[in-house]
Design an enzyme around this catalytic site. Structure first.
Site, PDB file in Angstrom:
ATOM      1  N   ASP A 101      -7.491  -0.866  -3.511  1.00  0.00           N
ATOM      2  CA  ASP A 101      -7.508  -0.917  -2.362  1.00  0.00           C
ATOM      3  C   ASP A 101      -8.822  -1.396  -1.335  1.00  0.00           C
ATOM      4  O   ASP A 101      -8.637  -2.113  -0.587  1.00  0.00           O
ATOM      5  CB  ASP A 101      -7.021   0.591  -1.635  1.00  0.00           C
ATOM      6  CG  ASP A 101      -5.421   0.684  -1.662  1.00  0.00           C
ATOM      7  OD1 ASP A 101      -4.731   0.070  -1.977  1.00  0.00           O
ATOM      8  OD2 ASP A 101      -5.070   1.891  -1.332  1.00  0.00           O
ATOM      9  N   ASP A 129       0.781  -1.381   0.078  1.00  0.00           N
ATOM     10  CA  ASP A 129       0.014  -0.072  -0.044  1.00  0.00           C
ATOM     11  C   ASP A 129       0.934   1.310  -0.102  1.00  0.00           C
ATOM     12  O   ASP A 129       0.620   2.160  -0.808  1.00  0.00           O
ATOM     13  CB  ASP A 129      -1.013  -0.048   1.307  1.00  0.00           C
ATOM     14  CG  ASP A 129      -2.060   0.973   1.133  1.00  0.00           C
ATOM     15  OD1 ASP A 129      -2.466   1.068  -0.134  1.00  0.00           O
ATOM     16  OD2 ASP A 129      -2.340   1.788   2.182  1.00  0.00           O
ATOM     17  N   GLY A 171       2.678   3.979  -4.086  1.00  0.00           N
ATOM     18  CA  GLY A 171       2.597   5.299  -4.234  1.00  0.00           C
ATOM     19  C   GLY A 171       4.130   5.959  -4.088  1.00  0.00           C
ATOM     20  O   GLY A 171       4.421   6.999  -4.911  1.00  0.00           O
ATOM     21  N   ARG A 194       6.076   8.457  -6.685  1.00  0.00           N
ATOM     22  CA  ARG A 194       6.374   9.651  -6.587  1.00  0.00           C
ATOM     23  C   ARG A 194       7.979   9.734  -6.753  1.00  0.00           C
ATOM     24  O   ARG A 194       8.572  10.909  -7.355  1.00  0.00           O
ATOM     25  CB  ARG A 194       6.200   9.969  -4.928  1.00  0.00           C
ATOM     26  CG  ARG A 194       4.827  10.226  -4.831  1.00  0.00           C
ATOM     27  CD  ARG A 194       4.751  10.705  -3.231  1.00  0.00           C
ATOM     28  NE  ARG A 194       5.240   9.837  -2.108  1.00  0.00           N
ATOM     29  CZ  ARG A 194       4.505   8.897  -1.712  1.00  0.00           C
ATOM     30  NH1 ARG A 194       3.218   8.811  -2.164  1.00  0.00           N
ATOM     31  NH2 ARG A 194       5.024   8.100  -0.577  1.00  0.00           N
TER      32      ARG A 194
END
Length: 206
Positions: free
Chosen positions: A90, A65, A69, A73
């Protein structure tokens, strides 16, 4: 140190750790899909009563999770669709995990725990929905005492212990997810009322 500072510090640490992975050019969306597949395996493990394995996999799911991300980034390969896919999968992942819990508790004839698992799943979905709906109204809604990383951590730890610990963890999750959803509803109401008042004042001065 408040929660925002802890979250920011954790995010920076994770980004530093995933930098070598990001340099390989891996697609963040592939990591998102991999996290969903891990959640499916997690659900099966829990359903068959392999709760320790399930608990470890829940913690791994929490890692995925953060991973996708962070890679997006660091690599600069993030996209609006990637954010959408991440949020959607999710919800799917949580649904699978709690379905596995319901399956397990039904086999145990543990009716109270079945209700707690379903209630927690509903609360989790509400937490996510309120944020998405709020953002559609132009209101930031990243608040609450039990967001997804905390939920996965608590559930994973609860699965690693004896049966009473899992029951206790579900009681906490069931109650606090509802509280978090209510927190967000009240927050959005307050923000929209403030915006309305501000607009009325601007209109009055025109």
């Amino acid at each position: 140190m408040n929660k925002a500072h802890i979250e920011a510090s954790t995010r920076r640490t994770v980004e530093r750790l995933v930098t070598p992975l990001a340099r390989t050019g891996i697609d963040p969306n592939a990591l998102t899909v991999a996290g969903l597949l891990v959640s499916a395996v997690t659900a099966v493990c829990i359903g068959f009563g392999w709760t320790v394995a399930g608990g470890l996999l829940v913690l791994v799911t929490g890692g995925f999770d953060m991973l996708d991300g962070a890679v997006a980034r660091v690599s600069g390969n993030g996209s609006r669709f990637g954010a959408f896919l991440d949020s959607t999968l999710d919800r799917w992942a949580e649904g699978l995990i709690f379905t596995g819990l319901v399956w397990y508790f039904v086999a145990q004839d543990a009716r109270i725990e079945v209700v707690l698992a379903v209630t927690t799943m509903v609360g989790s979905m509400l937490i996510s929905y309120t944020r998405a709906r709020a953002e559609g109204l132009g209101v930031d809604c990243e608040i609450g005492i039990l967001q997804r990383p905390e939920r996965l951590l608590l559930l994973g730890i609860s699965l690693l212990g004896p049966a009473w610990l899992l029951s206790a963890g579900l009681w906490v999750l069931s109650v606090v997810t509802q509280i978090t959803a209510v927190q967000r509803i009240l927050h959005v109401h307050g923000e929209l009322e403030r915006k309305k008042s501000s607009d009325d004042e601007d209109a009055a001065t025109d």
